[in-house]
Design a protein around this motif. Sequence first.
Motif, PDB file in Angstrom:
ATOM      1  N   SER A   1       0.858  -1.191  -0.149  1.00 16.11           N
ATOM      2  CA  SER A   1       0.010  -0.066  -0.004  1.00 16.11           C
ATOM      3  C   SER A   1       0.872   1.139  -0.046  1.00 16.11           C
ATOM      4  O   SER A   1       1.316   1.667   1.020  1.00 16.11           O
ATOM      5  CB  SER A   1      -0.933   0.004   1.202  1.00 16.11           C
ATOM      6  N   ALA A   2       1.151   1.764  -1.161  1.00 11.52           N
ATOM      7  CA  ALA A   2       2.236   2.953  -1.410  1.00 11.52           C
ATOM      8  C   ALA A   2       1.371   4.187  -1.111  1.00 11.52           C
ATOM      9  O   ALA A   2       2.269   5.263  -0.804  1.00 11.52           O
ATOM     10  CB  ALA A   2       2.712   2.707  -2.798  1.00 11.52           C
ATOM     11  N   HIS A   3       0.261   4.213  -1.175  1.00 14.90           N
ATOM     12  CA  HIS A   3      -0.095   5.693  -1.115  1.00 14.90           C
ATOM     13  C   HIS A   3      -1.372   5.803   0.066  1.00 14.90           C
ATOM     14  O   HIS A   3      -2.192   6.664   0.235  1.00 14.90           O
ATOM     15  CB  HIS A   3      -1.317   5.899  -2.509  1.00 14.90           C
ATOM     16  N   SER A   4      -0.992   4.950   1.089  1.00 12.02           N
ATOM     17  CA  SER A   4      -1.916   5.414   2.402  1.00 12.02           C
ATOM     18  C   SER A   4      -1.523   5.812   3.513  1.00 12.02           C
ATOM     19  O   SER A   4      -1.788   5.901   4.553  1.00 12.02           O
ATOM     20  CB  SER A   4      -2.416   3.841   2.973  1.00 12.02           C
ATOM     21  N   GLY A   5      -0.034   6.371   3.198  1.00  6.48           N
ATOM     22  CA  GLY A   5       0.752   7.161   4.331  1.00  6.48           C
ATOM     23  C   GLY A   5       0.117   8.422   4.782  1.00  6.48           C
ATOM     24  O   GLY A   5      -0.514   9.147   3.743  1.00  6.48           O
ATOM     25  N   ARG A   6      -0.222   8.749   5.908  1.00  9.62           N
ATOM     26  CA  ARG A   6      -0.839   9.930   6.643  1.00  9.62           C
ATOM     27  C   ARG A   6      -0.117  10.615   7.602  1.00  9.62           C
ATOM     28  O   ARG A   6      -0.639  11.382   8.570  1.00  9.62           O
ATOM     29  CB  ARG A   6      -2.304   9.706   6.968  1.00  9.62           C
ATOM     30  N   VAL A   7       1.222  10.587   7.645  1.00  5.83           N
ATOM     31  CA  VAL A   7       2.199  10.998   8.597  1.00  5.83           C
ATOM     32  C   VAL A   7       2.756  12.406   7.986  1.00  5.83           C
ATOM     33  O   VAL A   7       3.500  12.354   7.163  1.00  5.83           O
ATOM     34  CB  VAL A   7       3.126  10.165   9.189  1.00  5.83           C
ATOM     35  N   TYR A   8       2.332  13.599   8.594  1.00  3.30           N
ATOM     36  CA  TYR A   8       2.466  14.905   7.966  1.00  3.30           C
ATOM     37  C   TYR A   8       3.589  15.699   8.907  1.00  3.30           C
ATOM     38  O   TYR A   8       3.113  16.275   9.839  1.00  3.30           O
ATOM     39  CB  TYR A   8       1.541  15.745   7.659  1.00  3.30           C
ATOM     40  N   SER A   9       4.832  15.693   8.763  1.00  2.00           N
ATOM     41  CA  SER A   9       5.733  16.448   9.327  1.00  2.00           C
ATOM     42  C   SER A   9       5.704  17.759   9.185  1.00  2.00           C
ATOM     43  O   SER A   9       5.488  18.228   8.138  1.00  2.00           O
ATOM     44  CB  SER A   9       7.219  15.547   9.375  1.00  2.00           C
ATOM     45  N   ASN A  10       6.288  18.659  10.004  1.00  2.00           N
ATOM     46  CA  ASN A  10       6.399  19.846   9.951  1.00  2.00           C
ATOM     47  C   ASN A  10       7.409  20.361   8.581  1.00  2.00           C
ATOM     48  O   ASN A  10       7.168  21.316   7.920  1.00  2.00           O
ATOM     49  CB  ASN A  10       6.790  20.760  11.219  1.00  2.00           C
ATOM     50  N   ASP A  11       8.435  19.597   8.596  1.00  2.00           N
ATOM     51  CA  ASP A  11       9.137  19.888   7.481  1.00  2.00           C
ATOM     52  C   ASP A  11       8.666  19.752   5.948  1.00  2.00           C
ATOM     53  O   ASP A  11       8.977  20.707   4.966  1.00  2.00           O
ATOM     54  CB  ASP A  11      10.472  19.310   7.679  1.00  2.00           C
ATOM     55  N   LEU A  12       7.701  18.690   6.058  1.00  2.00           N
ATOM     56  CA  LEU A  12       7.160  18.549   4.655  1.00  2.00           C
ATOM     57  C   LEU A  12       6.076  19.662   4.378  1.00  2.00           C
ATOM     58  O   LEU A  12       5.680  19.804   3.304  1.00  2.00           O
ATOM     59  CB  LEU A  12       6.588  17.120   4.949  1.00  2.00           C
ATOM     60  N   MET A  13       5.466  19.978   5.508  1.00  2.00           N
ATOM     61  CA  MET A  13       4.398  21.149   5.291  1.00  2.00           C
ATOM     62  C   MET A  13       5.041  22.540   5.028  1.00  2.00           C
ATOM     63  O   MET A  13       4.153  23.405   4.679  1.00  2.00           O
ATOM     64  CB  MET A  13       3.603  21.190   6.682  1.00  2.00           C
ATOM     65  N   ALA A  14       6.260  22.502   5.117  1.00  2.00           N
ATOM     66  CA  ALA A  14       6.860  23.870   4.768  1.00  2.00           C
ATOM     67  C   ALA A  14       6.654  24.314   3.371  1.00  2.00           C
ATOM     68  O   ALA A  14       7.098  23.678   2.512  1.00  2.00           O
ATOM     69  CB  ALA A  14       8.515  23.901   4.979  1.00  2.00           C
ATOM     70  N   GLY A  15       6.090  25.520   3.111  1.00  2.00           N
ATOM     71  CA  GLY A  15       6.051  26.007   1.821  1.00  2.00           C
ATOM     72  C   GLY A  15       4.651  25.557   1.396  1.00  2.00           C
ATOM     73  O   GLY A  15       4.451  25.977   0.154  1.00  2.00           O
ATOM     74  N   VAL A  16       3.877  24.721   1.901  1.00  2.00           N
ATOM     75  CA  VAL A  16       2.514  24.346   1.277  1.00  2.00           C
ATOM     76  C   VAL A  16       1.476  25.306   1.443  1.00  2.00           C
ATOM     77  O   VAL A  16       1.525  25.867   2.514  1.00  2.00           O
ATOM     78  CB  VAL A  16       2.290  23.004   1.996  1.00  2.00           C
ATOM     79  N   ARG A  17       0.802  25.458   0.659  1.00  2.00           N
ATOM     80  CA  ARG A  17      -0.474  26.522   0.564  1.00  2.00           C
ATOM     81  C   ARG A  17      -1.726  25.874   0.768  1.00  2.00           C
ATOM     82  O   ARG A  17      -2.629  26.637   0.809  1.00  2.00           O
ATOM     83  CB  ARG A  17      -0.396  27.233  -0.935  1.00  2.00           C
ATOM     84  N   LEU A  18      -2.065  24.593   0.855  1.00  2.00           N
ATOM     85  CA  LEU A  18      -2.979  23.720   1.210  1.00  2.00           C
ATOM     86  C   LEU A  18      -3.383  23.354   2.497  1.00  2.00           C
ATOM     87  O   LEU A  18      -2.232  23.145   3.210  1.00  2.00           O
ATOM     88  CB  LEU A  18      -3.085  22.416   0.046  1.00  2.00           C
ATOM     89  N   CYS A  19      -4.521  23.098   3.164  1.00  2.00           N
ATOM     90  CA  CYS A  19      -4.955  22.498   4.348  1.00  2.00           C
ATOM     91  C   CYS A  19      -4.719  20.951   4.043  1.00  2.00           C
ATOM     92  O   CYS A  19      -4.645  20.425   3.236  1.00  2.00           O
ATOM     93  CB  CYS A  19      -6.134  23.297   4.509  1.00  2.00           C
ATOM     94  N   PRO A  20      -4.710  20.453   5.413  1.00  2.00           N
ATOM     95  CA  PRO A  20      -4.160  19.235   5.239  1.00  2.00           C
ATOM     96  C   PRO A  20      -5.428  18.197   4.738  1.00  2.00           C
ATOM     97  O   PRO A  20      -5.263  17.224   4.207  1.00  2.00           O
ATOM     98  CB  PRO A  20      -4.397  18.830   7.006  1.00  2.00           C
ATOM     99  N   LEU A  21      -6.778  18.827   4.769  1.00  2.00           N
ATOM    100  CA  LEU A  21      -7.893  18.236   4.194  1.00  2.00           C
ATOM    101  C   LEU A  21      -7.582  17.909   2.664  1.00  2.00           C
ATOM    102  O   LEU A  21      -7.882  16.940   2.056  1.00  2.00           O
ATOM    103  CB  LEU A  21      -9.207  18.695   4.580  1.00  2.00           C
ATOM    104  N   SER A  22      -7.244  19.096   1.896  1.00  2.00           N
ATOM    105  CA  SER A  22      -6.997  18.996   0.866  1.00  2.00           C
ATOM    106  C   SER A  22      -5.901  17.936   0.321  1.00  2.00           C
ATOM    107  O   SER A  22      -5.920  17.486  -0.799  1.00  2.00           O
ATOM    108  CB  SER A  22      -6.602  20.279  -0.040  1.00  2.00           C
TER     109      SER A  22
END
Length: 292
Positions: free
Chosen positions: A32-53
Amino acid sequence: MDAFVSLPEAEQIVPYRLLAPERPFAPVIFTSAHSGRVYSNDLMAGVRLCPLSLRRSEDCFVDELFDAAPLNGAPLLAANFPRAFCDANREAWELDPAMFTDSLPDWVNTTSSRVNAGLGTIAKVVASGEPIYAVKLAFAEAERRIYTYWRPYHDTLTRLIGDIKDRFGYCLVIDCHSMPSGQGKRANSRPVDFVLGDLHGSACASRVTRTAEALLTGKGYLVRRNDPYAGGFITRHYGRPADDVHVLQIEIARALYMDEARIERLARFSFVRRQITELVESITLQVHDLIG
């Protein structure tokens, strides 16, 4: 929205979970390559979308639907990192040069159809087509994600395939995914429930595909082969029947088991999970007759 996992900046995502059977006795691997749901702060840097999107790009809960695999003697390999930030079902280096501040090396694949759609190894857009980033990334960030997340996932899958081939002489990989509502729907017909992808018969023994199709249609589901999904990188790269490695991709319609807008399991989630468990049991029990 079903809760996602957020990590402090100092903590790094563990790339994958490997749920292994106590004693492996089936030459089958579920991924299952696409079921990951761990969002670290470094990955969220520069992201313009909310977690739901962002989460609407996930194959939400697919790892749970197939979690009976270890009880049936087959490992389940599931990514923890989100698809929106690093896609394990792409080549390692499918990148859009417009996303980066610096020039990409010549060996990077910048012209694939996935890159052109904004869905390379580091995605430019989410499933709805909205841009993910407010700023450009450095190529070093792509390298970090690929070496930290993509490579350990595929190193582990390669090792599992090798171990099973050494023991049994062959291996079957079931690559598990989900698809948004309405995918593959034709005029005047009901929506498709499952799509089985075997690269039009070149990635997997036809008896495996026929068996999965018969079991699912017998439960009343509408099943289609290779349309609109014939298989991604995992199917193309590992599916080599001539080398005794077979790969079947399974896409399940999200509307069967989840609220796609709210990212929540439906009341019938447990029912669908039981039916998937029966599919897992059937494949692991019959695999010796199908390709052995």
